[in-house]
Design a protein around this motif. Sequence first.
Motif, PDB file in Angstrom:
ATOM      1  N   ALA A   1       0.841  -1.204   0.000  1.00 20.76           N
ATOM      2  CA  ALA A   1       0.000   0.000   0.000  1.00 20.76           C
ATOM      3  C   ALA A   1       0.877   1.256   0.000  1.00 20.76           C
ATOM      4  O   ALA A   1       0.569   2.245  -0.680  1.00 20.76           O
ATOM      5  CB  ALA A   1      -0.927  -0.002   1.213  1.00 20.76           C
ATOM      6  N   THR A   2       1.976   1.200   0.742  1.00 26.18           N
ATOM      7  CA  THR A   2       2.897   2.339   0.809  1.00 26.18           C
ATOM      8  C   THR A   2       3.593   2.538  -0.536  1.00 26.18           C
ATOM      9  O   THR A   2       3.810   3.667  -0.979  1.00 26.18           O
ATOM     10  CB  THR A   2       3.934   2.117   1.937  1.00 26.18           C
ATOM     11  OG1 THR A   2       3.228   1.839   3.143  1.00 26.18           O
ATOM     12  CG2 THR A   2       4.819   3.332   2.132  1.00 26.18           C
ATOM     13  N   ARG A   3       3.926   1.422  -1.175  1.00 24.84           N
ATOM     14  CA  ARG A   3       4.563   1.497  -2.498  1.00 24.84           C
ATOM     15  C   ARG A   3       3.616   2.155  -3.506  1.00 24.84           C
ATOM     16  O   ARG A   3       3.995   3.026  -4.274  1.00 24.84           O
ATOM     17  CB  ARG A   3       4.952   0.091  -2.973  1.00 24.84           C
ATOM     18  CG  ARG A   3       6.094   0.105  -3.987  1.00 24.84           C
ATOM     19  CD  ARG A   3       6.195  -1.192  -4.759  1.00 24.84           C
ATOM     20  NE  ARG A   3       6.464  -2.360  -3.912  1.00 24.84           N
ATOM     21  CZ  ARG A   3       6.462  -3.607  -4.381  1.00 24.84           C
ATOM     22  NH1 ARG A   3       6.222  -3.843  -5.663  1.00 24.84           N
ATOM     23  NH2 ARG A   3       6.689  -4.637  -3.571  1.00 24.84           N
ATOM     24  N   LYS A   4       2.363   1.709  -3.478  1.00 27.81           N
ATOM     25  CA  LYS A   4       1.372   2.330  -4.381  1.00 27.81           C
ATOM     26  C   LYS A   4       1.264   3.832  -4.108  1.00 27.81           C
ATOM     27  O   LYS A   4       1.214   4.647  -5.037  1.00 27.81           O
ATOM     28  CB  LYS A   4       0.006   1.657  -4.211  1.00 27.81           C
ATOM     29  CG  LYS A   4      -1.096   2.254  -5.082  1.00 27.81           C
ATOM     30  CD  LYS A   4      -1.888   3.354  -4.394  1.00 27.81           C
ATOM     31  CE  LYS A   4      -2.893   4.020  -5.296  1.00 27.81           C
ATOM     32  NZ  LYS A   4      -3.691   5.034  -4.594  1.00 27.81           N
ATOM     33  N   ASN A   5       1.229   4.198  -2.834  1.00 29.30           N
ATOM     34  CA  ASN A   5       1.100   5.631  -2.519  1.00 29.30           C
ATOM     35  C   ASN A   5       2.308   6.413  -3.030  1.00 29.30           C
ATOM     36  O   ASN A   5       2.171   7.560  -3.455  1.00 29.30           O
ATOM     37  CB  ASN A   5       0.897   5.849  -1.019  1.00 29.30           C
ATOM     38  CG  ASN A   5       0.408   7.244  -0.715  1.00 29.30           C
ATOM     39  OD1 ASN A   5      -0.572   7.712  -1.307  1.00 29.30           O
ATOM     40  ND2 ASN A   5       1.099   7.949   0.169  1.00 29.30           N
ATOM     41  N   GLY A   6       3.483   5.785  -3.000  1.00 34.66           N
ATOM     42  CA  GLY A   6       4.685   6.419  -3.549  1.00 34.66           C
ATOM     43  C   GLY A   6       4.519   6.712  -5.035  1.00 34.66           C
ATOM     44  O   GLY A   6       4.842   7.808  -5.507  1.00 34.66           O
ATOM     45  N   TYR A   7       3.997   5.732  -5.782  1.00 35.78           N
ATOM     46  CA  TYR A   7       3.750   5.945  -7.222  1.00 35.78           C
ATOM     47  C   TYR A   7       2.735   7.073  -7.412  1.00 35.78           C
ATOM     48  O   TYR A   7       2.872   7.927  -8.285  1.00 35.78           O
ATOM     49  CB  TYR A   7       3.207   4.673  -7.882  1.00 35.78           C
ATOM     50  CG  TYR A   7       4.123   3.478  -7.838  1.00 35.78           C
ATOM     51  CD1 TYR A   7       5.505   3.633  -7.850  1.00 35.78           C
ATOM     52  CD2 TYR A   7       3.611   2.182  -7.798  1.00 35.78           C
ATOM     53  CE1 TYR A   7       6.343   2.529  -7.802  1.00 35.78           C
ATOM     54  CE2 TYR A   7       4.440   1.082  -7.767  1.00 35.78           C
ATOM     55  CZ  TYR A   7       5.808   1.252  -7.758  1.00 35.78           C
ATOM     56  OH  TYR A   7       6.619   0.166  -7.713  1.00 35.78           O
ATOM     57  N   TYR A   8       1.712   7.060  -6.562  1.00 30.07           N
ATOM     58  CA  TYR A   8       0.654   8.070  -6.661  1.00 30.07           C
ATOM     59  C   TYR A   8       1.219   9.462  -6.384  1.00 30.07           C
ATOM     60  O   TYR A   8       0.925  10.414  -7.117  1.00 30.07           O
ATOM     61  CB  TYR A   8      -0.469   7.717  -5.679  1.00 30.07           C
ATOM     62  CG  TYR A   8      -1.615   8.691  -5.694  1.00 30.07           C
ATOM     63  CD1 TYR A   8      -2.446   8.803  -6.801  1.00 30.07           C
ATOM     64  CD2 TYR A   8      -1.858   9.511  -4.590  1.00 30.07           C
ATOM     65  CE1 TYR A   8      -3.487   9.706  -6.817  1.00 30.07           C
ATOM     66  CE2 TYR A   8      -2.902  10.419  -4.601  1.00 30.07           C
ATOM     67  CZ  TYR A   8      -3.724  10.512  -5.720  1.00 30.07           C
ATOM     68  OH  TYR A   8      -4.757  11.408  -5.727  1.00 30.07           O
ATOM     69  N   LEU A   9       2.041   9.572  -5.326  1.00 27.98           N
ATOM     70  CA  LEU A   9       2.621  10.879  -4.965  1.00 27.98           C
ATOM     71  C   LEU A   9       3.482  11.432  -6.100  1.00 27.98           C
ATOM     72  O   LEU A   9       3.497  12.638  -6.341  1.00 27.98           O
ATOM     73  CB  LEU A   9       3.425  10.776  -3.672  1.00 27.98           C
ATOM     74  CG  LEU A   9       2.599  10.569  -2.398  1.00 27.98           C
ATOM     75  CD1 LEU A   9       3.514  10.356  -1.181  1.00 27.98           C
ATOM     76  CD2 LEU A   9       1.669  11.750  -2.138  1.00 27.98           C
ATOM     77  N   GLU A  10       4.194  10.529  -6.798  1.00 27.81           N
ATOM     78  CA  GLU A  10       4.990  10.970  -7.959  1.00 27.81           C
ATOM     79  C   GLU A  10       4.064  11.574  -9.024  1.00 27.81           C
ATOM     80  O   GLU A  10       4.378  12.595  -9.627  1.00 27.81           O
ATOM     81  CB  GLU A  10       5.703   9.775  -8.603  1.00 27.81           C
ATOM     82  CG  GLU A  10       7.093   9.499  -8.054  1.00 27.81           C
ATOM     83  CD  GLU A  10       7.634   8.172  -8.581  1.00 27.81           C
ATOM     84  OE1 GLU A  10       7.469   7.880  -9.782  1.00 27.81           O
ATOM     85  OE2 GLU A  10       8.195   7.422  -7.751  1.00 27.81           O
ATOM     86  N   LEU A  11       2.928  10.906  -9.253  1.00 28.79           N
ATOM     87  CA  LEU A  11       2.005  11.362 -10.292  1.00 28.79           C
ATOM     88  C   LEU A  11       1.340  12.697  -9.945  1.00 28.79           C
ATOM     89  O   LEU A  11       1.027  13.487 -10.842  1.00 28.79           O
ATOM     90  CB  LEU A  11       0.931  10.299 -10.557  1.00 28.79           C
ATOM     91  CG  LEU A  11       1.419   9.022 -11.251  1.00 28.79           C
ATOM     92  CD1 LEU A  11       0.365   7.928 -11.153  1.00 28.79           C
ATOM     93  CD2 LEU A  11       1.745   9.302 -12.713  1.00 28.79           C
ATOM     94  N   ILE A  12       1.112  12.938  -8.650  1.00 28.28           N
ATOM     95  CA  ILE A  12       0.407  14.184  -8.291  1.00 28.28           C
ATOM     96  C   ILE A  12       1.351  15.342  -7.977  1.00 28.28           C
ATOM     97  O   ILE A  12       0.896  16.453  -7.693  1.00 28.28           O
ATOM     98  CB  ILE A  12      -0.570  13.996  -7.098  1.00 28.28           C
ATOM     99  CG1 ILE A  12       0.175  13.622  -5.807  1.00 28.28           C
ATOM    100  CG2 ILE A  12      -1.648  12.968  -7.434  1.00 28.28           C
ATOM    101  CD1 ILE A  12      -0.712  13.709  -4.572  1.00 28.28           C
ATOM    102  N   GLU A  13       2.638  15.080  -8.051  1.00 28.14           N
ATOM    103  CA  GLU A  13       3.617  16.118  -7.703  1.00 28.14           C
ATOM    104  C   GLU A  13       3.378  17.419  -8.465  1.00 28.14           C
ATOM    105  O   GLU A  13       3.501  18.504  -7.911  1.00 28.14           O
ATOM    106  CB  GLU A  13       5.026  15.592  -7.984  1.00 28.14           C
ATOM    107  CG  GLU A  13       6.100  16.347  -7.241  1.00 28.14           C
ATOM    108  CD  GLU A  13       7.429  15.604  -7.271  1.00 28.14           C
ATOM    109  OE1 GLU A  13       8.450  16.282  -7.339  1.00 28.14           O
ATOM    110  OE2 GLU A  13       7.417  14.350  -7.263  1.00 28.14           O
ATOM    111  N   GLU A  14       3.043  17.286  -9.734  1.00 27.96           N
ATOM    112  CA  GLU A  14       2.925  18.456 -10.615  1.00 27.96           C
ATOM    113  C   GLU A  14       1.538  19.107 -10.569  1.00 27.96           C
ATOM    114  O   GLU A  14       1.273  20.045 -11.323  1.00 27.96           O
ATOM    115  CB  GLU A  14       3.198  18.035 -12.065  1.00 27.96           C
ATOM    116  CG  GLU A  14       4.545  17.365 -12.284  1.00 27.96           C
ATOM    117  CD  GLU A  14       5.704  18.344 -12.150  1.00 27.96           C
ATOM    118  OE1 GLU A  14       5.657  19.378 -12.834  1.00 27.96           O
ATOM    119  OE2 GLU A  14       6.613  18.091 -11.331  1.00 27.96           O
ATOM    120  N   ILE A  15       0.666  18.600  -9.724  1.00 24.99           N
ATOM    121  CA  ILE A  15      -0.712  19.137  -9.718  1.00 24.99           C
ATOM    122  C   ILE A  15      -0.744  20.614  -9.339  1.00 24.99           C
ATOM    123  O   ILE A  15      -0.061  21.031  -8.408  1.00 24.99           O
ATOM    124  CB  ILE A  15      -1.618  18.287  -8.787  1.00 24.99           C
ATOM    125  CG1 ILE A  15      -2.113  17.071  -9.547  1.00 24.99           C
ATOM    126  CG2 ILE A  15      -2.782  19.089  -8.260  1.00 24.99           C
ATOM    127  CD1 ILE A  15      -3.246  16.345  -8.873  1.00 24.99           C
TER     128      ILE A  15
END
Length: 222
Positions: A74-88
């Motif tokens: 779950a933490t790994r998935k959140n890491g991928y997600y945080l990368e994707l939303i960085e530029e929001i």
Amino acid sequence: APQLIIYDLDGVITDTAEFHFLAWKKLAEELGITFDRQFNEQLKGISRMDSLDRILALGESAASLSAEEKLELATRKNGYYLELIEEINPGHILPGIEALLDDNKQAGIKIALGSASKNAPHILDKLELSDYFDYIVDAAQVTKGKPDPETFTNAADALGIAYENCIGIEDAAAGVDAINSAGMFSVAVGEQAHLGHAHYRVDHTQDLVFQDIIERFHNQPK
Ligand code: G6P
Ligand code: MG
């Protein structure tokens, strides 16, 4: 008359529903589990751990994993997600949403956020929308996620507003279930196939027009 409108975040205010999908898909592929957009509909509005459980069940690997291993995934998935939303940034607010929030505020109707996401306050800040909100449901204080009504009833309770005077806006089937079982008026954005149980549904966020929503609320069969 409506006194409170409770907005879902992911998929209603901004297109992070797509980023959740991409992050889960990446994790699932690493686990050798494949899923499509059809399956993903079931994950919308569902908490991080519950989403992981559904994906593991799909891959029939749920039973073999310890709590620690699940937390790591779950933490790994959140890491991928945080990368994707960085530029929001505010340019990522979905069409029509800022006008809707403006009209909502001008009408003197309270505004709350009803999101299951632990990242919600951070995303609202990045979108520069935090000031619109009278109340934000903290994912940590909700014990039963959508489709349980708690996310929506929490917001109404905190602001002291009767459920029948609330409107909820959602893009997830589980979210519409939650609004309906709270006894509130449900507005959905997205496909009829997943969201046919909403009191009022539109195809796209730009069709979420404040006056139309209020009119539908008043014309609902009692
Ligand atoms: C929202 C999204 C879900 C997501 C959940 C938890 O409900 O619709 O797709 O799984 O929030 O988000 P989080 O950011 O806490 O992992
Ligand atoms: Mg959503």
